[in-house]
Design an enzyme around this catalytic site. Structure first.
Site, PDB file in Angstrom:
ATOM      1  N   HIS A  29       0.845  -1.187   0.000  1.00 39.38           N
ATOM      2  CA  HIS A  29       0.000   0.000   0.000  1.00 39.38           C
ATOM      3  C   HIS A  29       0.879   1.235   0.000  1.00 39.38           C
ATOM      4  CE1 HIS A  29      -3.403   2.537   1.706  1.00 39.38           C
ATOM      5  NE2 HIS A  29      -3.866   2.013   0.592  1.00 39.38           N
ATOM      6  N   ASP A  33      -5.757   5.424   3.145  1.00 38.28           N
ATOM      7  CA  ASP A  33      -7.161   5.283   2.774  1.00 38.28           C
ATOM      8  C   ASP A  33      -7.996   6.068   3.770  1.00 38.28           C
ATOM      9  OD1 ASP A  33      -6.574   3.635   0.623  1.00 38.28           O
ATOM     10  OD2 ASP A  33      -6.846   1.797   1.783  1.00 38.28           O
ATOM     11  N   HIS A 113     -14.034   5.198  -0.105  1.00 40.86           N
ATOM     12  CA  HIS A 113     -12.903   5.891   0.509  1.00 40.86           C
ATOM     13  C   HIS A 113     -12.088   6.594  -0.558  1.00 40.86           C
ATOM     14  CE1 HIS A 113     -10.748   2.232  -0.819  1.00 40.86           C
ATOM     15  NE2 HIS A 113      -9.627   2.933  -0.684  1.00 40.86           N
ATOM     16  N   HIS A 115      -8.262   6.834  -1.735  1.00 40.43           N
ATOM     17  CA  HIS A 115      -6.867   6.377  -1.660  1.00 40.43           C
ATOM     18  C   HIS A 115      -6.048   7.588  -2.066  1.00 40.43           C
ATOM     19  CE1 HIS A 115      -3.326   3.784  -2.116  1.00 40.43           C
ATOM     20  NE2 HIS A 115      -3.055   4.578  -3.140  1.00 40.43           N
TER      21      HIS A 115
END
Length: 149
Positions: A29, A33, A113, A115
């Site tokens: 990642h 988020d 959400h 990112h």
């Protein structure tokens, strides 16, 4: 050091640091988020230019999104948008606080959400969590006033 003038998401919202958390078997990642209701406003975090658009058709992972680039080359990536705001195209000049899109769940996610990634001077992503924490706006539910042109 990179800083932002405006928190990117209209609250209520929440986030936690998931920098470099595993994503599948071959990815990490590279953002934070910020969980919020689908349709909440997404704001330009700084003055800059929209340098790239992402769409569900062209980017199955990110879904709909934008890249906002500052004059020094630093860019911010917004992914999983429900939609990009009307009038936002490649080359659009935006001001901090201007609406650039809406919280969604497009691309490879089922949870609404944003990112959000930070790429200093156009380079590799850095952990954005301290940057968004410095201007945390998750409790601000009223839309921001439109910035002066």
């Amino acid at each position: 050091a990179v800083s932002i003038a405006v928190f990117p998401v209209q609250g209520l919202c929440s986030y936690e640091n998931t920098w470099h958390a595993p994503r599948g078997t071959d990815r990490q990642h590279l953002g934070v988020d910020i969980i919020a209701n689908e349709g909440n406003l997404l704001y330009a975090v700084a003055d800059g230019t929209i340098s790239k658009l992402y769409t569900v058709g062209s980017d199955k992972l990110a879904g709909n999104g934008v890249r906002l680039t500052m004059a020094d080359g630093t860019y911010f990536f917004y992914g999983h948008m429900l939609k990009i705001a009307d009038g936002i195209t490649i080359g659009s000049k935006v001001k901090a606080g201007q609406v650039v899109g809406y919280v969604g769940k497009t691309g490879a996610t089922n949870t609404p959400h944003l990112h959000f990634e930070v790429h200093p001077l156009g380079g590799a992503a850095i952990d954005p969590t301290p940057i968004v924490s410095a201007v945390d706006g998750c409790s601000a539910t009223a839309p921001l006033a439109a910035p002066a042109a």
